[in-house]
Design an enzyme around this catalytic site. Sequence first.
Site, mmCIF file in Angstrom:
data_model
loop_
_atom_site.group_PDB
_atom_site.id
_atom_site.type_symbol
_atom_site.label_atom_id
_atom_site.label_comp_id
_atom_site.label_asym_id
_atom_site.label_seq_id
_atom_site.Cartn_x
_atom_site.Cartn_y
_atom_site.Cartn_z
ATOM 1 N N SER A 165 0.845 -1.194 0.000
ATOM 2 C CA SER A 165 0.000 0.000 0.000
ATOM 3 C C SER A 165 0.879 1.242 0.000
ATOM 4 C CB SER A 165 -0.907 0.021 1.239
ATOM 5 O OG SER A 165 -1.581 1.271 1.350
ATOM 6 N N TYR B 85 -1.663 0.362 9.941
ATOM 7 C CA TYR B 85 -1.841 -0.410 8.707
ATOM 8 C C TYR B 85 -0.694 -0.094 7.746
ATOM 9 C CZ TYR B 85 -3.854 -1.679 4.154
ATOM 10 O OH TYR B 85 -4.061 -2.196 2.900
#
Length: 266
Positions: free
Chosen positions: A157, A170
Amino acid sequence: MTEQASRDAQNHLGKRFSGQVALITGASRGIGLGIAKRLQAEGAAVVLTARKPEALAEAVAQFPDGTALAIAGKSDNPEHRAEVFDTIAEKFGRLDVLVTNVGINPVYGPLIDIDLDAARKILDVNVIGTLAWVQEAVHHEKLGFRENKGRVVSISSVAGQVPSPGISFYGISKAAVSHLTKSLAVELGPDIRVNAVAPAVVKTNFATALYEGKEEEVASVYPAKRLGTPEDIAGAVAYLASSDADWITAQVLTADGGVITAGGNA
């Protein structure tokens, strides 16, 4: 890319994965399902995993008969992983492509207040789980993953590249996935190539909280002036997993519509 454009593109695809078997984790919907559809459209037999049997059954129903197999279970469960690899070995006798797509983010807020048990769970699923899938694919004696010049593509990501308020932990886990990708590529070369794709906001249920009710505003800072789609990420994964990328390993391909370069975040 619109769904119609994606279908038109797939109608003109070559069969880069004919005779090959691909395993995609977290594939009952969203990015994982998009990847599975793309690889199958290019000739692969695909194996889909996810937690919920009902959702997986609905996903497999979208494929031509006999081209997709579903195996339900929790990604961080060793018994589930063993079942997946044993089933692939029994049914197909080989594995060529492993896409580690499972990722969780059960918390939102500043790092200073994050529940540490939740943080441990994120690391266990997103990082340790990714490593475990690769370890077991490589070590399984009946899959021939190394002999088949196997390819691993993990989903990272852009949150792992720049601080992203609210989803910082995250992002930390995805930064680890990116570094894990590079480290595995060095260790497993030349037999196995390992790469990753790092998306920005993609229009899936997983990312709904990041754009719901404000999609135009969120997309306005992207040079591409739109958010990503599962098909966008599927195309990037298919390239990295194909023979077209035979000299590409240890790379993290940013698929973000230009937002990071433009100074944005996830």
